[in-house]
Design a protein around this motif. Structure first.
Motif, PDB file in Angstrom:
ATOM      1  N   UNK A  97      11.641  -0.002  -4.947  1.00 24.70           N
ATOM      2  CA  UNK A  97      11.995  -1.359  -5.435  1.00 24.70           C
ATOM      3  C   UNK A  97      12.350  -2.078  -4.263  1.00 24.70           C
ATOM      4  N   UNK A  98      13.026  -1.578  -3.473  1.00 23.83           N
ATOM      5  CA  UNK A  98      13.101  -2.191  -2.340  1.00 23.83           C
ATOM      6  C   UNK A  98      12.197  -2.436  -1.200  1.00 23.83           C
ATOM      7  N   UNK A  99      11.283  -1.624  -1.340  1.00 27.78           N
ATOM      8  CA  UNK A  99       9.949  -1.738  -0.391  1.00 27.78           C
ATOM      9  C   UNK A  99       9.043  -2.903  -1.016  1.00 27.78           C
ATOM     10  N   UNK A 100       9.085  -2.977  -2.471  1.00 27.69           N
ATOM     11  CA  UNK A 100       8.351  -4.253  -2.973  1.00 27.69           C
ATOM     12  C   UNK A 100       9.012  -5.446  -2.442  1.00 27.69           C
ATOM     13  N   UNK A 101      10.432  -5.744  -2.502  1.00 26.71           N
ATOM     14  CA  UNK A 101      11.141  -6.773  -2.301  1.00 26.71           C
ATOM     15  C   UNK A 101      10.761  -7.041  -0.717  1.00 26.71           C
ATOM     16  N   UNK A 102      10.897  -5.923   0.197  1.00 23.01           N
ATOM     17  CA  UNK A 102      10.651  -6.244   1.587  1.00 23.01           C
ATOM     18  C   UNK A 102       9.216  -6.683   1.920  1.00 23.01           C
ATOM     19  N   UNK A 103       8.231  -6.360   1.134  1.00 20.09           N
ATOM     20  CA  UNK A 103       6.716  -6.513   1.059  1.00 20.09           C
ATOM     21  C   UNK A 103       6.680  -7.988   0.909  1.00 20.09           C
ATOM     22  N   UNK A 148      17.665   8.236  -5.893  1.00 20.30           N
ATOM     23  CA  UNK A 148      17.429   6.926  -4.863  1.00 20.30           C
ATOM     24  C   UNK A 148      15.961   6.658  -4.838  1.00 20.30           C
ATOM     25  N   UNK A 149      15.091   7.521  -5.223  1.00 19.83           N
ATOM     26  CA  UNK A 149      13.545   7.030  -4.988  1.00 19.83           C
ATOM     27  C   UNK A 149      13.116   5.751  -5.674  1.00 19.83           C
ATOM     28  N   UNK A 150      13.516   5.451  -6.831  1.00 24.61           N
ATOM     29  CA  UNK A 150      13.230   4.381  -7.758  1.00 24.61           C
ATOM     30  C   UNK A 150      13.679   3.065  -6.815  1.00 24.61           C
ATOM     31  N   UNK A 151      14.871   3.176  -6.414  1.00 17.66           N
ATOM     32  CA  UNK A 151      15.572   2.060  -5.588  1.00 17.66           C
ATOM     33  C   UNK A 151      14.564   2.126  -4.315  1.00 17.66           C
ATOM     34  N   UNK A 152      14.217   2.728  -3.655  1.00 21.38           N
ATOM     35  CA  UNK A 152      13.578   2.773  -2.535  1.00 21.38           C
ATOM     36  C   UNK A 152      12.052   2.123  -2.637  1.00 21.38           C
ATOM     37  N   UNK A 182       4.419   5.634  -5.247  1.00 22.76           N
ATOM     38  CA  UNK A 182       4.245   5.664  -6.736  1.00 22.76           C
ATOM     39  C   UNK A 182       3.327   6.677  -7.169  1.00 22.76           C
ATOM     40  N   UNK A 183       2.288   6.745  -6.574  1.00 17.92           N
ATOM     41  CA  UNK A 183       1.229   7.853  -7.111  1.00 17.92           C
ATOM     42  C   UNK A 183       1.871   9.264  -6.980  1.00 17.92           C
ATOM     43  N   UNK A 184       2.505   9.434  -5.778  1.00 15.15           N
ATOM     44  CA  UNK A 184       3.060  10.654  -5.416  1.00 15.15           C
ATOM     45  C   UNK A 184       4.254  11.092  -6.457  1.00 15.15           C
ATOM     46  N   UNK A 185       4.962  10.070  -6.577  1.00 19.31           N
ATOM     47  CA  UNK A 185       6.417  10.311  -7.565  1.00 19.31           C
ATOM     48  C   UNK A 185       5.968  10.464  -9.055  1.00 19.31           C
ATOM     49  N   UNK A 213       0.913  -1.326  -0.056  1.00 21.81           N
ATOM     50  CA  UNK A 213      -0.079   0.264   0.177  1.00 21.81           C
ATOM     51  C   UNK A 213       0.887   1.223  -0.107  1.00 21.81           C
ATOM     52  N   UNK A 214       1.908   1.217   0.994  1.00 17.66           N
ATOM     53  CA  UNK A 214       2.671   2.427   0.736  1.00 17.66           C
ATOM     54  C   UNK A 214       3.642   2.350  -0.462  1.00 17.66           C
ATOM     55  N   UNK A 215       3.942   1.453  -1.092  1.00 12.15           N
ATOM     56  CA  UNK A 215       4.464   1.570  -2.345  1.00 12.15           C
ATOM     57  C   UNK A 215       3.620   2.039  -3.341  1.00 12.15           C
TER      58      UNK A 215
END
Length: 65
Positions: A47-53, A41-45, A27-30, A21-23
């Motif tokens: 993708x890492x959020x998706x990975x940790x999810x 670094x925002x795209x990396x953040x 993404x919508x805000x970005x 949900x936070x991703x």
């Protein structure tokens, strides 16, 4: 013991879903407000959020099984 596994599994899945949900919100805000001052670094953040999810959902499912 089974109640602890159930609790850990459900909480893990909920944390993973909250991460997705936070991703989505990030993404919508970005997508709307990205400009020259946006961190590279925002795209990396995201993708890492998706990975940790995915990790949290996987661990939650593993705890339920």
């Amino acid at each position: 013991m089974m109640n602890a596994d159930l609790l850990i599994g459900v909480v893990g899945i909920l944390i993973g879903l909250f991460q997705f949900y936070n991703v989505y919100k990030s993404w919508q805000t970005l997508r709307v407000s990205m400009n020259g001052h946006t961190s590279l670094f925002m795209p990396f953040a995201i993708w890492y959020s998706v990975f940790f999810g995915l990790i949290f959902i996987g661990l939650g499912i593993a705890a339920l099984l």
